[in-house]
Design an enzyme around this catalytic site. Structure first.
Site, short mmCIF file in Angstrom:
data_model
loop_
_atom_site.label_atom_id
_atom_site.label_comp_id
_atom_site.label_asym_id
_atom_site.label_seq_id
_atom_site.Cartn_x
_atom_site.Cartn_y
_atom_site.Cartn_z
N GLN A 10 29.29 -27.75 90.26
CA GLN A 10 28.95 -28.00 91.65
C GLN A 10 29.87 -29.06 92.22
O GLN A 10 30.22 -30.05 91.57
CB GLN A 10 27.49 -28.45 91.76
CG GLN A 10 26.96 -28.41 93.18
CD GLN A 10 25.46 -28.51 93.24
OE1 GLN A 10 24.77 -28.29 92.25
NE2 GLN A 10 24.93 -28.85 94.41
N SER A 92 29.11 -28.89 83.71
CA SER A 92 27.74 -28.83 84.23
C SER A 92 27.36 -27.38 84.53
O SER A 92 27.26 -26.56 83.63
CB SER A 92 27.61 -29.74 85.45
OG SER A 92 26.27 -29.86 85.85
N LEU A 93 27.15 -27.03 85.79
CA LEU A 93 26.83 -25.65 86.16
C LEU A 93 27.82 -24.67 85.54
O LEU A 93 27.45 -23.56 85.13
CB LEU A 93 26.88 -25.52 87.69
CG LEU A 93 26.99 -24.10 88.23
CD1 LEU A 93 25.68 -23.37 88.06
CD2 LEU A 93 27.45 -24.10 89.67
N ARG A 117 17.86 -22.89 88.49
CA ARG A 117 18.34 -24.24 88.21
C ARG A 117 18.63 -24.99 89.51
O ARG A 117 18.25 -26.15 89.69
CB ARG A 117 19.60 -24.16 87.35
CG ARG A 117 20.22 -25.49 86.91
CD ARG A 117 21.46 -25.19 86.08
NE ARG A 117 22.07 -26.37 85.46
CZ ARG A 117 23.00 -27.12 86.03
NH1 ARG A 117 23.42 -26.83 87.25
NH2 ARG A 117 23.51 -28.16 85.38
N HIS A 201 21.86 -35.10 86.33
CA HIS A 201 22.17 -35.63 84.99
C HIS A 201 21.56 -37.03 84.79
O HIS A 201 22.19 -37.93 84.23
CB HIS A 201 23.68 -35.62 84.73
CG HIS A 201 24.26 -34.25 84.84
ND1 HIS A 201 23.97 -33.26 83.92
CD2 HIS A 201 25.06 -33.69 85.77
CE1 HIS A 201 24.59 -32.16 84.29
NE2 HIS A 201 25.25 -32.38 85.40
N GLN A 250 20.93 -30.60 79.29
CA GLN A 250 22.08 -30.95 80.11
C GLN A 250 21.70 -31.40 81.52
O GLN A 250 22.41 -32.18 82.14
CB GLN A 250 23.01 -29.73 80.16
CG GLN A 250 24.33 -29.94 80.86
CD GLN A 250 24.53 -28.89 81.93
OE1 GLN A 250 23.77 -28.80 82.88
NE2 GLN A 250 25.56 -28.09 81.75
#
Length: 305
Positions: A10, A92-93, A117, A201, A250
């Protein structure tokens, strides 16, 4: 030499992302049509002509994932053997796109997971006013010290260890303000707030992590066909149960991107491919290793170059 394949997270989104691929390649167009059908609404309308809607967490996440899959499918048609890649990873994503690329999850299952998510992270952001700040030029020890300062006020932790001098803190607004106020005392010259919905996070996202864990339990994840490097451990994970656990972890855990890339470099992998959107990871990797060879496939024009 085969290239490691890296997928952005993202922040890589922009209005219109992927449209040029859909106009140039039937395979990409079919991928966007498949996404619209699987989600039950027009994702393409939202990311191509929805204005600022593309920046919503619950739109950006499925949008970035779909663009990455569409570009990779085009590259496969043009001869890219993703099963021969020495590794794949996503920031991440981007882990979900990397997992799909490695054969660990079906496109539609991954799409529904990243939509959930994004919704869960958006909801968590609205429950706890929070955000993220970039620590310009900080090292990990300085970042940890500032996270401790912020933690005296509220939730505050190191969220991203992306590259030398590119570290991000996440947490409640008041905690981040305290950390930023103490930055110069800890040798950090400047902080910059990021334009994000909330404190990704960090423990601010705990409700989202719990929702995601429940959803992951219902999805089939297979052992990846190529080394799939986890953000949580900065090394490959092959066991499907462990992958599910790490994908849930995560959401609240720090992204160990620099360590992940140093693992790859340590394996002798020095050439990488970044299917878009954008070229964010190419820039980050050059900060980690200026000699790294990163090829971008952000646009069809770059592919033809």
């Amino acid at each position: 030499m085969e290239r490691g394949i890296l997928f952005p997270g993202q922040g890589a989104q922009f209005e219109g992302m992927g449209r040029d691929w859909a106009e140039a390649y039937d395979t990409a167009k079919a991928t966007f049509d498949e996404a619209d059908e699987a989600l039950g609404f027009s994702l393409t309308d939202k990311i191509w002509s929805g204005g600022d809607e593309v920046n919503r967490t619950d739109v950006a996440q499925p949008g970035i994932y779909t663009v990455g899959v569409a570009i990779t499918r085009v590259l496969r048609e043009r001869g890219l053997d993703t099963d021969a890649a020495p590794m794949t990873a996503g920031l991440s994503l981007g882990e979900y796109t990397a997992l799909w690329c490695a054969g660990g999850i079906d496109f539609a299952d991954g799409l529904r997971l990243v939509r959930l998510r994004g919704e869960a992270m958006q909801d968590a952001s609205e429950q706890i006013p929070s955000g993220m700040i970039s620590l310009m030029g900080a090292d990990e020890d300085q970042a940890q010290a500032l996270a401790e300062v912020g933690s005296k006020v509220g939730i505050c932790s190191v969220a991203n260890l992306n590259a030398p001098g590119q570290i991000i803190l996440s947490g409640e607004h008041a905690a981040l303000e305290a950390a930023a106020a103490a930055a110069k005392d800890h040798g950090v010259r400047r902080t910059r707030p990021l334009v994000v919905a909330g404190g990704f996070h960090s423990e601010c996202m705990r409700p989202a992590a719990d929702r995601l864990q429940a959803a992951l339990a219902e999805v089939e994840i297979r052992a990846p066909r190529v080394p799939f490097v986890s953000n949580v451990t900065a090394e490959p994970t092959a066991d499907p149960a462990a992958i599910k656990a790490q994908l849930a972890q995560q959401v609240c855990a720090p992204v160990l991107w620099e360590r992940s890339m140093r693992w790859a470099l340590g394996q002798g992998i020095t050439s990488f491919l970044e299917p878009g959107p954008g070229e964010v990871l190419a820039g980050i990797l050059r900060k980690i290793d200026p000699e790294a060879d990163v090829r971008s496939a952000a646009t069809p024009a770059k592919l033809e170059a």
